[in-house]
Design a protein around this motif. Structure first.
Motif, PDB file in Angstrom:
ATOM      1  N   ILE A 120       0.771  -1.327  -0.138  1.00 31.79           N
ATOM      2  CA  ILE A 120      -0.106  -0.025   0.013  1.00 31.79           C
ATOM      3  C   ILE A 120       0.798   1.194  -0.192  1.00 31.79           C
ATOM      4  O   ILE A 120       1.677   1.417   0.835  1.00 31.79           O
ATOM      5  CB  ILE A 120      -0.911  -0.045   1.093  1.00 31.79           C
ATOM      6  CG1 ILE A 120      -1.879  -1.311   1.413  1.00 31.79           C
ATOM      7  CG2 ILE A 120      -1.786   1.318   1.340  1.00 31.79           C
ATOM      8  CD1 ILE A 120      -2.410  -1.571   2.604  1.00 31.79           C
ATOM      9  N   VAL A 121       0.790   1.968  -1.018  1.00 29.92           N
ATOM     10  CA  VAL A 121       1.611   3.135  -1.094  1.00 29.92           C
ATOM     11  C   VAL A 121       0.939   4.378  -0.203  1.00 29.92           C
ATOM     12  O   VAL A 121      -0.276   4.579  -0.468  1.00 29.92           O
ATOM     13  CB  VAL A 121       1.685   3.640  -2.769  1.00 29.92           C
ATOM     14  CG1 VAL A 121       2.497   5.092  -2.836  1.00 29.92           C
ATOM     15  CG2 VAL A 121       2.333   2.730  -3.668  1.00 29.92           C
ATOM     16  N   LYS A 124       4.091   9.125  -1.911  1.00 26.87           N
ATOM     17  CA  LYS A 124       5.086   9.054  -3.267  1.00 26.87           C
ATOM     18  C   LYS A 124       5.391  10.407  -3.807  1.00 26.87           C
ATOM     19  O   LYS A 124       4.476  11.549  -3.720  1.00 26.87           O
ATOM     20  CB  LYS A 124       4.400   8.243  -4.291  1.00 26.87           C
ATOM     21  CG  LYS A 124       5.201   8.242  -5.468  1.00 26.87           C
ATOM     22  CD  LYS A 124       4.214   7.425  -6.780  1.00 26.87           C
ATOM     23  CE  LYS A 124       5.172   7.629  -7.990  1.00 26.87           C
ATOM     24  NZ  LYS A 124       4.497   7.442  -9.133  1.00 26.87           N
ATOM     25  N   THR A 125       6.702  10.733  -3.856  1.00 25.50           N
ATOM     26  CA  THR A 125       7.131  12.072  -4.628  1.00 25.50           C
ATOM     27  C   THR A 125       7.950  11.415  -5.735  1.00 25.50           C
ATOM     28  O   THR A 125       8.279  10.172  -5.913  1.00 25.50           O
ATOM     29  CB  THR A 125       7.880  12.995  -3.766  1.00 25.50           C
ATOM     30  OG1 THR A 125       8.974  12.490  -3.432  1.00 25.50           O
ATOM     31  CG2 THR A 125       7.207  13.225  -2.454  1.00 25.50           C
ATOM     32  N   GLU A 126       8.612  12.374  -6.597  1.00 27.03           N
ATOM     33  CA  GLU A 126       9.500  11.875  -7.314  1.00 27.03           C
ATOM     34  C   GLU A 126      10.693  11.198  -7.116  1.00 27.03           C
ATOM     35  O   GLU A 126      11.127  10.258  -7.754  1.00 27.03           O
ATOM     36  CB  GLU A 126       9.901  13.192  -8.130  1.00 27.03           C
ATOM     37  CG  GLU A 126      10.903  12.877  -9.434  1.00 27.03           C
ATOM     38  CD  GLU A 126      11.121  14.237 -10.319  1.00 27.03           C
ATOM     39  OE1 GLU A 126      12.189  14.291 -10.944  1.00 27.03           O
ATOM     40  OE2 GLU A 126      10.492  15.171 -10.201  1.00 27.03           O
ATOM     41  N   ASN A 127      11.067  11.422  -5.803  1.00 23.39           N
ATOM     42  CA  ASN A 127      12.229  10.735  -5.432  1.00 23.39           C
ATOM     43  C   ASN A 127      12.085  10.194  -4.162  1.00 23.39           C
ATOM     44  O   ASN A 127      13.216   9.435  -3.560  1.00 23.39           O
ATOM     45  CB  ASN A 127      13.563  11.784  -5.195  1.00 23.39           C
ATOM     46  CG  ASN A 127      13.894  12.309  -6.322  1.00 23.39           C
ATOM     47  OD1 ASN A 127      14.260  11.831  -7.500  1.00 23.39           O
ATOM     48  ND2 ASN A 127      14.067  13.872  -6.505  1.00 23.39           N
ATOM     49  N   SER A 128      10.808   9.791  -3.392  1.00 29.27           N
ATOM     50  CA  SER A 128      10.821   8.965  -2.229  1.00 29.27           C
ATOM     51  C   SER A 128       9.320   8.481  -2.378  1.00 29.27           C
ATOM     52  O   SER A 128       8.483   8.968  -3.309  1.00 29.27           O
ATOM     53  CB  SER A 128      10.804  10.053  -1.076  1.00 29.27           C
ATOM     54  OG  SER A 128       9.784  10.909  -1.266  1.00 29.27           O
ATOM     55  N   LEU A 129       9.347   7.254  -1.670  1.00 28.48           N
ATOM     56  CA  LEU A 129       8.192   6.282  -1.799  1.00 28.48           C
ATOM     57  C   LEU A 129       8.087   5.804  -0.074  1.00 28.48           C
ATOM     58  O   LEU A 129       9.110   5.437   0.372  1.00 28.48           O
ATOM     59  CB  LEU A 129       8.540   5.223  -2.589  1.00 28.48           C
ATOM     60  CG  LEU A 129       7.261   4.232  -2.615  1.00 28.48           C
ATOM     61  CD1 LEU A 129       5.874   4.852  -3.341  1.00 28.48           C
ATOM     62  CD2 LEU A 129       7.720   3.218  -3.689  1.00 28.48           C
ATOM     63  N   ILE A 130       6.914   6.155   0.240  1.00 26.14           N
ATOM     64  CA  ILE A 130       6.562   5.218   1.569  1.00 26.14           C
ATOM     65  C   ILE A 130       5.416   4.322   1.415  1.00 26.14           C
ATOM     66  O   ILE A 130       4.460   4.662   1.003  1.00 26.14           O
ATOM     67  CB  ILE A 130       6.229   6.112   2.662  1.00 26.14           C
ATOM     68  CG1 ILE A 130       7.281   6.982   2.991  1.00 26.14           C
ATOM     69  CG2 ILE A 130       5.854   5.300   3.994  1.00 26.14           C
ATOM     70  CD1 ILE A 130       7.090   8.220   3.958  1.00 26.14           C
ATOM     71  N   MET A 131       5.726   2.879   1.642  1.00 27.02           N
ATOM     72  CA  MET A 131       4.544   2.054   1.268  1.00 27.02           C
ATOM     73  C   MET A 131       4.580   0.878   2.459  1.00 27.02           C
ATOM     74  O   MET A 131       5.724   0.579   3.220  1.00 27.02           O
ATOM     75  CB  MET A 131       4.591   1.401  -0.074  1.00 27.02           C
ATOM     76  CG  MET A 131       5.771   0.578  -0.378  1.00 27.02           C
ATOM     77  SD  MET A 131       5.862  -0.006  -2.016  1.00 27.02           S
ATOM     78  CE  MET A 131       7.427  -0.745  -2.377  1.00 27.02           C
ATOM     79  N   VAL A 132       3.476   0.158   2.595  1.00 28.18           N
ATOM     80  CA  VAL A 132       3.276  -0.724   3.804  1.00 28.18           C
ATOM     81  C   VAL A 132       3.086  -2.007   2.939  1.00 28.18           C
ATOM     82  O   VAL A 132       2.525  -2.192   1.904  1.00 28.18           O
ATOM     83  CB  VAL A 132       2.097  -0.234   4.658  1.00 28.18           C
ATOM     84  CG1 VAL A 132       1.823  -1.478   5.501  1.00 28.18           C
ATOM     85  CG2 VAL A 132       2.284   0.946   5.386  1.00 28.18           C
ATOM     86  N   TYR A 133       3.924  -3.063   3.422  1.00 29.59           N
ATOM     87  CA  TYR A 133       3.844  -4.246   3.132  1.00 29.59           C
ATOM     88  C   TYR A 133       3.177  -5.350   4.146  1.00 29.59           C
ATOM     89  O   TYR A 133       3.265  -4.971   5.388  1.00 29.59           O
ATOM     90  CB  TYR A 133       5.607  -4.831   3.164  1.00 29.59           C
ATOM     91  CG  TYR A 133       5.675  -6.538   3.188  1.00 29.59           C
ATOM     92  CD1 TYR A 133       6.001  -7.122   1.944  1.00 29.59           C
ATOM     93  CD2 TYR A 133       5.669  -7.020   4.318  1.00 29.59           C
ATOM     94  CE1 TYR A 133       6.230  -8.410   1.974  1.00 29.59           C
ATOM     95  CE2 TYR A 133       5.964  -8.450   4.492  1.00 29.59           C
ATOM     96  CZ  TYR A 133       6.077  -9.311   3.284  1.00 29.59           C
ATOM     97  OH  TYR A 133       6.120 -10.615   3.250  1.00 29.59           O
ATOM     98  N   LYS A 134       2.428  -5.891   3.835  1.00 24.42           N
ATOM     99  CA  LYS A 134       1.507  -6.828   4.651  1.00 24.42           C
ATOM    100  C   LYS A 134       1.391  -8.157   3.982  1.00 24.42           C
ATOM    101  O   LYS A 134       1.133  -8.484   2.718  1.00 24.42           O
ATOM    102  CB  LYS A 134      -0.044  -6.431   4.581  1.00 24.42           C
ATOM    103  CG  LYS A 134      -0.140  -5.226   5.265  1.00 24.42           C
ATOM    104  CD  LYS A 134      -1.536  -4.659   5.552  1.00 24.42           C
ATOM    105  CE  LYS A 134      -1.771  -3.389   5.883  1.00 24.42           C
ATOM    106  NZ  LYS A 134      -3.225  -2.920   6.183  1.00 24.42           N
ATOM    107  N   SER A 135       1.819  -9.202   4.852  1.00 22.70           N
ATOM    108  CA  SER A 135       1.988 -10.705   4.336  1.00 22.70           C
ATOM    109  C   SER A 135       2.077 -11.331   5.692  1.00 22.70           C
ATOM    110  O   SER A 135       2.973 -11.290   6.768  1.00 22.70           O
ATOM    111  CB  SER A 135       2.920 -10.841   3.546  1.00 22.70           C
ATOM    112  OG  SER A 135       3.115 -12.253   3.310  1.00 22.70           O
TER     113      SER A 135
END
Length: 179
Positions: A120-121, A124-135
């Motif tokens: 799940i993002v 988001k910017t051009e040079n960064s990303l925060i996302m959550v991983y679930k599994s």
């Protein structure tokens, strides 16, 4: 879990540690498959966990570090098997941010019964990303290895931090800053 994940894992173990180690981790495990995998088959995640656990004990390398190296190896499989998929992207942030809505959609076309993690993002910017991983499988270091190689593929670098949202690793936040 799809068989290609097992066949590639055992190939990597053989490449890095030798066939004797492959035989040892299989024989030390209680596998319904008896360690016989086909790339299109489906197998229990408990088998992968057993193989990883025995390899970790045998090599004295943490499961997280084994998964990281395996994720980096598996990117090469994607690169060789699905170059068209990677060619649709021009930037690693763009590619990583599309895991859920494009890449996993394509994977499900090939492996309809694949049980994939969720990404799940959240920013988001051009040079960064925060996302959550679930599994439920808590293989976030496999994902980290794939991400490392994604940046390498695009001849770029990044700082990638992960924060466990749940202590068991079933939910992790990836914080990516492109250098």
């Amino acid at each position: 879990m799809k068989g290609i994940v097992f066949t590639e894992f055992l190939d990597l173990v053989e490449e890095k540690f030798g066939l004797e180690v492959v035989d040892k981790i299989i024989s030390d495990s209680n596998l319904d498959s008896e360690g016989i995998y086909t790339s299109i088959g489906t197998y229990s995640f408990s088998e992968m966990l057993q193989l990883l656990t025995h390899l970790s004990k045998y090599t004295d390398i943490s499961i997280d570090n084994l998964l990281l190296v395996y994720g980096e190896h598996f990117f090469g499989v994607i690169e060789n098997s699905y170059p068209g998929l990677l060619a649709t992207y021009k930037d690693p942030i763009e590619m990583l941010s599309s895991i859920e809505n494009h890449i996993h959609v394509e994977v499900r076309k090939i492996y309809p019964d694949a049980e994939l993690p969720t990404f799940i993002v959240t920013e988001k910017t051009e040079n960064s990303l925060i996302m959550v991983y679930k599994s439920s499988r808590a293989m976030h270091h496999f994902g980290l290895g794939l991400m490392n190689k994604t940046f390498e593929h695009f001849k770029s670098t990044a700082t990638i931090d992960l924060e466990k949202i749940k202590e068991d690793g079933t939910e992790v936040r990836f914080i990516v800053h492109k250098n």
